[in-house]
Write a protein that holds these residues in place. Structure first.
Motif, PDB file in Angstrom:
ATOM      1  N   VAL A 179      10.825 -46.390  14.103  1.00  0.00           N
ATOM      2  CA  VAL A 179      10.477 -47.083  15.351  1.00  0.00           C
ATOM      3  C   VAL A 179      11.596 -48.055  15.735  1.00  0.00           C
ATOM      4  O   VAL A 179      12.258 -48.613  14.854  1.00  0.00           O
ATOM      5  CB  VAL A 179       9.148 -47.865  15.220  1.00  0.00           C
ATOM      6  N   ALA A 204       1.017 -49.522  16.641  1.00  0.00           N
ATOM      7  CA  ALA A 204       1.509 -48.190  16.999  1.00  0.00           C
ATOM      8  C   ALA A 204       1.005 -47.779  18.376  1.00  0.00           C
ATOM      9  O   ALA A 204       1.736 -47.150  19.162  1.00  0.00           O
ATOM     10  CB  ALA A 204       1.067 -47.173  15.946  1.00  0.00           C
ATOM     11  N   TYR A 234       2.956 -49.669  20.930  1.00  0.00           N
ATOM     12  CA  TYR A 234       4.297 -49.071  20.937  1.00  0.00           C
ATOM     13  C   TYR A 234       4.310 -47.803  21.792  1.00  0.00           C
ATOM     14  O   TYR A 234       5.195 -47.602  22.633  1.00  0.00           O
ATOM     15  CB  TYR A 234       4.713 -48.747  19.498  1.00  0.00           C
ATOM     16  N   GLN A 278       3.932 -43.332  13.599  1.00  0.00           N
ATOM     17  CA  GLN A 278       4.399 -44.669  13.985  1.00  0.00           C
ATOM     18  C   GLN A 278       3.550 -45.746  13.310  1.00  0.00           C
ATOM     19  O   GLN A 278       4.063 -46.795  12.904  1.00  0.00           O
ATOM     20  CB  GLN A 278       4.342 -44.793  15.520  1.00  0.00           C
TER      21      GLN A 278
END
Length: 401
Positions: free
Chosen positions: A17, A52, A55, A197
């Motif tokens: 990431v 996540a 994100y 992630q």
């Protein structure tokens, strides 16, 4: 928690990431999420999946985003193939975000008013869409609140831990893969990617020593709650309210112009009072917008309405009546002055007292000056009376508001 170790892990080339650097905005967003998780005592795996999700939903920005509704006609047929089956049907909405939002979101997700699709378009970390969903988080009165980081984080945590997005919540799952159902039904497409992630964020949280329990020390200040809604004031919503009230017989609303002025506020207050819409005030709040289509129309006996009755509900008629009365008083006073001056001109003693004044104003007799004032007052009376009569007639015929 050792945030330096946490961020160092995220910046590792093998983390999966962000790459090897983070912007100030990304760090700020992540830290705000970490602070909220420590305040709530969020379990490690739950926090990893929240990070996540943010994100993924923000394209790694880690800041609230607003739905992009600017599509080409071709792209519209790909994103909404059932709704836009041909390029011709998609063309009116191409690169036209507001029209597109009202087309695809109108009449669903709790949207009722013509512009609700646009007003309640997607905003947030995971984006919320539709009046109903904004209402779940108490911001339907001010949807732009979802773009504030503190409010967006509250929505994210509440939505994912309480099941407010889809009915599914973090505690329903023991592994990352199926957790995508908490946000969206696209698990087959994005579930595995977001799970990977989440694992990267979990590694970083472990490196930073995240405990996942409520700390003994005083927790950080809670995310600021949304201020009390001030009501909608945008021109489109105001005009819709004005037109609806006008159609339902609230003549005091005035002519629809999209401006929330005194006349419109008076009509809103009257409608709330007469239909018991709480809170009773002159604000265009969420409760009023929801109730607006269903409020009862006024049963006004227009055909037999007397001028007095019309004056009580039509401000312009009332104003003309006041001007008429004022002109009548001024005219009578001026006429009395003209008569007095005419008599005084025949009385030597009285005329002597007025001589200085007469020389000052010129050779025009005083009665003539008063006569001019009488004529002006008469003209004002005639115009006001005519305006009042026309207003009453228009109200009785139903052609006026």
């Amino acid at each position: 928690m050792d945030k330096a170790a946490f961020f160092a892990s995220l910046r590792s080339r093998t983390s999966g990431v962000f790459g090897t650097s983070l912007s100030a905005a990304q760090v700020q967003g992540i830290e705000a999420i970490l602070d909220e998780s420590e305040r709530r005592g969020t379990p490690l795996k739950h926090l990893a999946y929240i990070l996540a999700t943010v994100y993924h939903e923000t394209g790694a920005k880690m800041q609230p985003v607003e739905e992009n509704l600017r599509y080409s006609a071709k792209r519209l047929t790909e994103v909404w193939p059932d709704r836009f089956q041909t390029l011709a049907s998609a063309k009116p909405f191409a690169n036209n975000p507001q029209a597109l939002a009202n087309e695809v979101y109108g009449g669903r997700l709790g949207n009722k008013l013509p512009n609700d699709g646009w007003e309640f378009r997607g905003r947030g970390l995971p984006q919320i869409t539709g009046r109903e969903n904004y209402g779940k988080f108490d911001i339907a009165g001010n949807p732009d609140e979802a773009l504030k980081i503190g409010v967006a984080i509250r929505i994210t945590f509440d939505g994912m831990t309480k099941g407010l997005f889809t009915g599914k919540k973090l505690s329903d799952f023991s592994s990352y893969g199926p957790m995508r159902a908490i946000i969206n039904a696209d698990g087959k497409t994005n579930g595995a990617k977001i799970a990977k992630q989440a694992q990267a964020f979990e590694v970083a949280l472990v490196a930073g020593g995240y405990a996942g329990t409520v700390p003994d020390r005083a927790p950080p200040a809670p995310v600021a709650e949304t201020a009390a809604p001030k009501g909608r004031t945008d021109a489109i919503t105001v005009r819709i309210v004005q037109e609806t009230l006008r159609a339902k017989g609230y003549s005091e609303v005035g002519s629809p112009d999209g401006k929330l002025g005194k006349l419109t506020r008076t009509a809103i207050l009257a409608a709330k009072n007469e239909n018991d819409i709480q809170p009773i005030n002159d604000v265009i709040d969420d409760a009023f917008l929801i109730a607006l289509p269903d409020i009862l129309g006024r049963n006004l006996p227009r055909e037999n309405a007397t001028p007095t009755e019309v004056r009580s509900s039509v401000p312009e008629v009332q104003s003309n009546w006041r001007i008429k009365i004022g002109a009548m008083i001024a005219g009578l006073a001026s006429a009395a002055g003209a008569i007095f001056d005419g008599i005084a001109s025949q009385l030597g003693t009285a005329r002597g007292h007025l001589s200085d004044f007469s020389e000052y104003v010129g050779d025009v007799p005083g009665w003539a000056k008063f006569g001019v004032l009488v004529a002006i007052a008469a003209g004002a009376y005639y115009i006001a009376q005519r305006g009042e009569r026309k207003g009453v007639q228009a109200f009785q015929e139903g052609s006026r508001r």
